[in-house]
Enzyme design. Structure first.
Site, PDB file in Angstrom:
ATOM      1  N   LYS A   1       0.971  -1.204   0.020  1.00 45.18           N
ATOM      2  CA  LYS A   1      -0.020   0.072  -0.006  1.00 45.18           C
ATOM      3  C   LYS A   1       0.853   1.232  -0.143  1.00 45.18           C
ATOM      4  CE  LYS A   1      -0.573   2.071   3.521  1.00 45.18           C
ATOM      5  NZ  LYS A   1      -1.338   1.930   4.661  1.00 45.18           N
TER       6      LYS A   1
ATOM      7  N   TYR B   1      -9.796   3.808   7.043  1.00 48.88           N
ATOM      8  CA  TYR B   1      -8.344   3.972   6.686  1.00 48.88           C
ATOM      9  C   TYR B   1      -8.086   3.349   5.332  1.00 48.88           C
ATOM     10  CZ  TYR B   1      -5.906   4.026  11.420  1.00 48.88           C
ATOM     11  OH  TYR B   1      -5.141   4.124  12.398  1.00 48.88           O
TER      12      TYR B   1
ATOM     13  N   GLU C   1      -7.479   5.606   1.801  1.00 49.73           N
ATOM     14  CA  GLU C   1      -5.986   5.364   1.353  1.00 49.73           C
ATOM     15  C   GLU C   1      -5.969   4.949  -0.148  1.00 49.73           C
ATOM     16  OE1 GLU C   1      -4.112   2.684   3.926  1.00 49.73           O
ATOM     17  OE2 GLU C   1      -3.231   4.351   5.456  1.00 49.73           O
TER      18      GLU C   1
ATOM     19  N   HIS D   1      14.074  24.771  11.696  1.00 51.08           N
ATOM     20  CA  HIS D   1      13.637  25.722  10.944  1.00 51.08           C
ATOM     21  C   HIS D   1      14.330  25.755   9.409  1.00 51.08           C
ATOM     22  CE1 HIS D   1      11.550  29.462   9.533  1.00 51.08           C
ATOM     23  NE2 HIS D   1      12.768  30.047   9.357  1.00 51.08           N
TER      24      HIS D   1
ATOM     25  N   GLU E   1       8.103  22.405  13.022  1.00 48.90           N
ATOM     26  CA  GLU E   1       8.254  23.541  14.082  1.00 48.90           C
ATOM     27  C   GLU E   1       7.039  24.151  14.460  1.00 48.90           C
ATOM     28  OE1 GLU E   1      10.522  26.862  12.885  1.00 48.90           O
ATOM     29  OE2 GLU E   1       9.768  26.671  10.772  1.00 48.90           O
TER      30      GLU E   1
END
Ligand code: NDP
Length: 454
Positions: free
Chosen positions: A48, A174, A178, A431, A436
């Site tokens: 998958k 799911y 997917e 960064h 972040e």
């Protein structure tokens, strides 16, 4: 006894349990009748994920143009991908068997069945074992409406010889989500039907809504409060009749309406192993069935049906039985990724689940990732923290956006350790990254209840 441990099922849970037990010095046998590595390796996670990656390349090639690349996408070779994917799956499945043999386990490539509390019949022989583990996994549920026999299930994606031009996906879990991303990304016209008002029931609502928006923007025809009532074959393919009275033409209809534990033909009655009303093997915290020396692991117990949970249970049981280190696996704060396009990464409680336990602070960020300021793709990343207002402990972290499953794995460590919002705040960001954002969210989302009270 012939063996200290007999494992029925050579998937993620069974192989891990067998291999670690053998490493602890136990005399181990493992029986597998279909494929080593089970669902995950053969018809689940691994193939998958490769299909998802294949699907992403088309869009990445388009995005590359914004960065100055002169790339023309002329199409996708379904058979070439299938060949390479199948080769990798075969390599991994072989590795699973080798790992077991390397650890000194006896392997049987045959169906095994309990014929007594300590006796298993396998390959025409009867063998005895002190401990028995059932790790036979699950299988897709097939729908029952008229014409359901024309539907494919998730296993079938991996044997399809050609790309269907039009596909209808049934379900909102799911797998349906997917598969929608995979097929759409590979150029299939996709309709996804879900019977409820919003798919991915149980996940955080902001994330579910965000994904629906992204999928629709990409061109997937998502229909909520809609289901199939009948599928018929016509000369040019299939027609799906829906609850809202429409007819959708398709070349393939995938039913992804859940999975059920594989318990048939195991002889559970012969050994006295109890089964739940839902057809799963009933286990306690220590994965013991109603017969204390018979254990069950992974999807056949239908608790949290994720590969890493199954392997962790297999490992813990091996350590408990043969390693002198009794332990259990917590099902709290288990992170999970949904490999949709874009993907979801999530750990802990959704806002809705957390709010049922007490007041929460919610931090939410939605932004256009740096890459897409230049690619031109209209895609947003969504990140969310759900924090216990009183203790400031982070109860849930959720993300929709590129790399979400990769990012959430690290965040899960913090949640397992009981991190507070202040712990997140004193962590310096990386960064420039999307990740972040998880340590720079300062603005609480206004609490509608508190505002109403003012
Ligand atoms: P899920 O149980 O996750 O979802 C089933 C979906 O089908 C739900 O949307 C459900 O709706 C719907 N449904 C159930 N019964 C019917 C019905 N009779 N008619 C119409 N719709 C129905 O199952 P999946 O098959 O998607 O996946 C099985 C499990 O495998 C997952 O729960 C997960 O544990 C695991 N998995 C994990 C993955 C990962 O980690 N990335 C990937 C794939 C699978 P409703 O919500 O309304 O009940």
């Amino acid at each position: 006894m012939d063996f200290d441990l007999f494992v029925i099922g050579g998937g993620s849970a069974g192989v891990r349990c067998g291999r670690i037990s053998a490493g602890h010095g136990a005399r181990v046998a493992v029986a597998e009748s279909r494929f080593w590595g089970g669902t995950c390796v053969n018809v689940g996670c691994v193939p998958k994920k490769l299909m998802v990656q294949a699907a992403e390349y088309g869009a990445l090639a388009e995005d590359a143009r914004g960065f100055g690349w002169d790339i023309a996408v002329r199409g996708h070779d379904w058979a070439a991908l299938a060949d390479r994917r199948n080769a990798e799956v075969a390599r991994l499945a072989g590795l699973y068997r080798k790992l077991l043999e390397g650890a000194g386990a006896t392997v049987f490539e045959a169906h095994a069945r309990l014929v007594g509390p300590h006796t298993v019949e396998v390959d025409g022989k009867r063998v005895t074992a002190q401990h028995i583990v059932i790790a036979t996994g699950g299988a897709p549920v097939r729908p029952t409406f008229p014409g359901a026999e024309h539907c494919l299930v998730s296993d079938d994606l991996f044997t399809l010889k050609r790309r269907p031009d039009r596909a209808v996906l049934l379900g909102g879990g799911y797998i349906a989500c997917e598969f929608a991303g995979i097929l759409h990304g590979l150029g299939v016209k996709v309709h996804q039907l879900y019977r409820g008002p919003l798919f991915l029931r149980g996940f955080d609502t902001d994330i579910r809504e965000g994904l629906a928006e992204e999928m629709r923007a990409a061109g997937i025809d998502l229909r909520f409060d809609c289901d199939a009532v009948r599928v018929e074959t016509v000369r040019r393919g299939l027609i799906v009749h829906t609850t809202d009275g429409r007819m959708l033409e398709a070349d393939a209809v995938f039913a992804a309406v859940g999975r059920k534990p594989n318990i048939a033909g195991l002889g559970l009655e012969a050994a006295g192993v109890a089964v739940t009303a839902g057809g799963a093997i009933a286990v306690d915290e220590a994965m013991r069935t109603s017969v204390p020396h018979i254990h069950a692991l992974g999807d056949v117990t239908d608790r949290l049906n994720l590969t890493p949970v199954a392997t962790a249970q297999g490992h813990a049981l091996a350590d408990t039985l043969f390693g002198g280190k009794p332990r259990t696996v917590s099902l709290e704060n288990v992170p999970t990724g949904i490999f949709t396009i874009p993907p979801i990464g999530t750990v802990g409680l959704s806002e809705e689940a957390a709010a049922k336990r007490g007041p929460v602070d919610v931090y939410l960020a939605r932004f256009r990732p740096l890459r897409h300021t230049i690619s031109g793709r209209d895609r947003k990343t969504l990140m969310k923290l759900v924090v216990d207002r009183e203790t400031q402990r982070v109860l849930g972290a959720h993300m929709l956006g590129e790399d979400a499953p990769e990012i959430i794995q690290g965040i899960a460590i913090a949640l397992v350790m009981g991190a507070t919002k202040q712990d997140f705040d004193r962590t310096i960001g990386v960064h420039p990254s999307a990740a972040e954002e998880f340590v720079t969210m300062r603005q609480k989302r206004p609490d509608p209840l508190a505002e109403a009270a003012e």
